[in-house]
Scaffold this motif. Structure first.
Motif, PDB file in Angstrom:
ATOM      1  N   LEU A 390     -22.571 -24.918  82.587  1.00 54.28           N
ATOM      2  CA  LEU A 390     -21.396 -24.590  83.385  1.00 54.28           C
ATOM      3  C   LEU A 390     -20.801 -23.276  82.899  1.00 54.28           C
ATOM      4  N   PHE A 391     -20.395 -22.420  83.856  1.00 53.01           N
ATOM      5  CA  PHE A 391     -19.792 -21.131  83.564  1.00 53.01           C
ATOM      6  C   PHE A 391     -18.422 -21.069  84.244  1.00 53.01           C
ATOM      7  N   ALA A 392     -17.415 -20.626  83.504  1.00 51.38           N
ATOM      8  CA  ALA A 392     -16.076 -20.514  84.075  1.00 51.38           C
ATOM      9  C   ALA A 392     -15.394 -19.293  83.491  1.00 51.38           C
ATOM     10  N   VAL A 393     -14.538 -18.653  84.306  1.00 53.27           N
ATOM     11  CA  VAL A 393     -13.845 -17.442  83.882  1.00 53.27           C
ATOM     12  C   VAL A 393     -12.349 -17.635  84.053  1.00 53.27           C
ATOM     13  N   SER A 394     -11.569 -17.159  83.091  1.00 49.19           N
ATOM     14  CA  SER A 394     -10.116 -17.233  83.175  1.00 49.19           C
ATOM     15  C   SER A 394      -9.589 -16.042  83.971  1.00 49.19           C
ATOM     16  N   ASN A 395      -8.304 -16.116  84.350  1.00 47.28           N
ATOM     17  CA  ASN A 395      -7.757 -14.981  85.084  1.00 47.28           C
ATOM     18  C   ASN A 395      -7.445 -13.789  84.190  1.00 47.28           C
ATOM     19  N   GLY A 397     -10.072 -12.726  82.390  1.00 44.08           N
ATOM     20  CA  GLY A 397     -11.406 -12.140  82.320  1.00 44.08           C
ATOM     21  C   GLY A 397     -12.323 -12.694  81.248  1.00 44.08           C
ATOM     22  N   LYS A 398     -11.946 -13.805  80.596  1.00 43.18           N
ATOM     23  CA  LYS A 398     -12.825 -14.399  79.584  1.00 43.18           C
ATOM     24  C   LYS A 398     -13.800 -15.356  80.256  1.00 43.18           C
ATOM     25  N   LEU A 399     -15.088 -15.107  80.084  1.00 38.90           N
ATOM     26  CA  LEU A 399     -16.153 -15.909  80.680  1.00 38.90           C
ATOM     27  C   LEU A 399     -16.829 -16.723  79.588  1.00 38.90           C
ATOM     28  N   SER A 400     -16.950 -18.045  79.818  1.00 38.65           N
ATOM     29  CA  SER A 400     -17.541 -18.942  78.819  1.00 38.65           C
ATOM     30  C   SER A 400     -18.590 -19.833  79.469  1.00 38.65           C
ATOM     31  N   ALA A 401     -19.570 -20.247  78.641  1.00 32.57           N
ATOM     32  CA  ALA A 401     -20.658 -21.119  79.085  1.00 32.57           C
ATOM     33  C   ALA A 401     -20.641 -22.406  78.275  1.00 32.57           C
ATOM     34  N   TYR A 402     -20.826 -23.550  78.958  1.00 34.73           N
ATOM     35  CA  TYR A 402     -20.754 -24.862  78.318  1.00 34.73           C
ATOM     36  C   TYR A 402     -21.921 -25.729  78.770  1.00 34.73           C
ATOM     37  N   GLN A 403     -22.420 -26.524  77.824  1.00 29.92           N
ATOM     38  CA  GLN A 403     -23.372 -27.560  78.166  1.00 29.92           C
ATOM     39  C   GLN A 403     -22.862 -28.893  77.619  1.00 29.92           C
ATOM     40  N   LEU A 404     -23.342 -29.971  78.193  1.00 28.61           N
ATOM     41  CA  LEU A 404     -22.958 -31.299  77.747  1.00 28.61           C
ATOM     42  C   LEU A 404     -23.838 -31.722  76.576  1.00 28.61           C
ATOM     43  N   GLY A 405     -23.236 -32.418  75.634  1.00 31.25           N
ATOM     44  CA  GLY A 405     -23.971 -32.868  74.463  1.00 31.25           C
ATOM     45  C   GLY A 405     -23.640 -32.033  73.247  1.00 31.25           C
ATOM     46  N   ASN A 406     -24.048 -32.516  72.095  1.00 24.94           N
ATOM     47  CA  ASN A 406     -23.748 -31.831  70.833  1.00 24.94           C
ATOM     48  C   ASN A 406     -24.635 -30.604  70.636  1.00 24.94           C
TER      49      ASN A 406
END
Length: 406
Positions: A390-395, A397-406
């Motif tokens: 999953l990729f999400a960006v704040s207003n 301009g910070k873009l982060s990537a996440y996956q499920l699990g450790n």
């Protein structure tokens, strides 16, 4: 002036009413319109951050709902300096940065309602396809870049700012301007092939839903509460269908925008209106198949058996895709100005005004996960890769990537 009115409409849209709600979490009174307090999760799922980068200055308080676009292992995003940024989705490494429009001014963040200091800039998320990244600007600029290198391929012009992502097809680039016009450009050279004109109401939620396409037709949600189907080749209208009829004593009451993401099934178009209505329409002729009295200022997510949406007061809903009947409703995130939901594995994910991402079980709607990107709102719809990242960006301009699990 129209831009300021639209921004005002967004702020007013966040006011869900004057009723004091009691006992959401077993406590006492909650002030009207106050964002729900987040409660500690008993056994949260594991969410791992893979990487995080800055795209540059974000949209701040513009309510453009900017988000990156994923294509062939790359993310493409924009910033408030008029640049397009290409990023390796696996590593977060910048592959190229290209200036799409020349900036002639700079926003003063002390002036919430004033944008006179900005004379240019990008105002919509990118559209990607056919080897191109296409972006739209504040002055009606349409710029096509090579998706491989960022080299400028062609430019075009529309009649007002572009706040929705262009739709890039094999033969056409479809661009909606904020005055209600839709333009079809040749994908190879940017020459204009057609224009469709449909007016917009005085007061709107500042529509920025991206067109969707299938079977030679392009489908768009409109600020007057309707969905329109146009022929991809020449822009001729095939059908128009009202989702929600504008009614009420004031222009604010009559706002019925079909905004955010439409979803296209095998034979249906699914749309949601700000005027508390979600519908399924025949993709061929616009005939209504079902409707339900809940709506969204954002858009819809679609699964094989259900639709997901976050309404204008912050409830998250799951509706049966075949009938529109509610499957569940989650109100623990009320007044948190939620994004359009997306699906990651067995969970729905929404972002909120405080920079949090929330994971909800698809079968029950129970909130089971949470993380925070930063202390800045999430407006744009998160994106999920085929690999489940999953990729999400704040207003900001910070873009982060996440996956499920450790």
């Amino acid at each position: 002036m129209l831009r300021r009115i639209a921004l005002l409409a967004i702020v007013l849209a966040m006011a869900p009413g004057c009723t004091t709600v009691k006992g959401w979490f077993g406590g006492g009174k909650v002030k009207p319109n106050q964002p729900a307090e987040l409660q500690k999760l008993a056994s949260p799922i594991a969410v791992k951050k893979l990487w995080s980068i800055s795209l540059g200055d974000g949209e701040d308080r513009s309510w453009l709902r900017l988000h990156p676009v994923l294509d062939s292992g790359r993310l493409y995003g924009v910033n408030d300096e008029g640049e397009v940024v290409a990023i390796d989705a696996a590593t977060g490494k910048r592959l190229w940065v290209a200036s799409a429009v020349e900036m002639k001014g700079k926003r003063s963040k002390l002036k919430f309602w004033s944008r006179e200091t900005i004379e240019a800039g990008l105002t919509g998320s990118p559209g990607v396809g056919s080897g191109l990244v296409v972006v739209g600007g504040r002055n009606g600029e349409v710029v096509a870049l090579s998706s491989d290198t960022g080299e400028k391929r062609w430019t075009a012009k529309v009649t007002s700012e572009v706040v929705s992502a262009p739709l890039v097809l094999a033969g056409r680039v479809i661009v909606r301007s904020n005055d209600g016009r839709v333009f079809g450009f040749d994908v190879a050279d940017g020459s204009r092939k057609w224009v469709f004109d449909r007016g917009v109401p005085t007061l709107t939620v500042r529509g920025n839903g991206t067109p969707v396409a299938g079977n030679g037709l392009v489908y768009l949600g409109y600020d007057d509460g309707s969905v329109i189907a146009l022929r991809e080749e020449d822009g001729l209208q095939v059908w128009a269908q009202a989702v929600a009829e504008p009614d009420g004593r004031t222009e604010l009451d009559r706002m019925s925008d079909v905004d955010g993401e439409l979803q296209l099934g095998d034979q249906e178009v699914f749309a949601s209106s700000y005027h508390d209505k979600t519908v399924a329409l025949s993709a061929a002729n616009g005939r209504p198949l079902w409707s339900h009295d809940v709506g969204s200022y954002a858009g819809l997510a679609m699964l094989s058996d259900k639709l997901l949406l976050s309404d204008k007061v912050g409830n998250v809903w799951a509706l049966d895709r075949a009938t529109g009947n509610p499957l569940w409703k989650q109100d623990a995130l009320r007044n948190r100005q939620l994004t359009t939901p997306v699906v990651q594995g067995e969970y729905a994910v929404v972002g909120d005004l405080d920079g949090y991402l929330h994971w909800l079980r698809l079968d029950t709607g129970v909130v089971v996960g949470r993380t925070r990107i930063e202390h800045a709102a999430l407006r744009g719809t998160p994106q999920v890769s085929p690999e489940g990242v999953l990729f999400a960006v704040s207003n900001e301009g910070k873009l982060s990537a996440y996956q499920l699990g450790n």
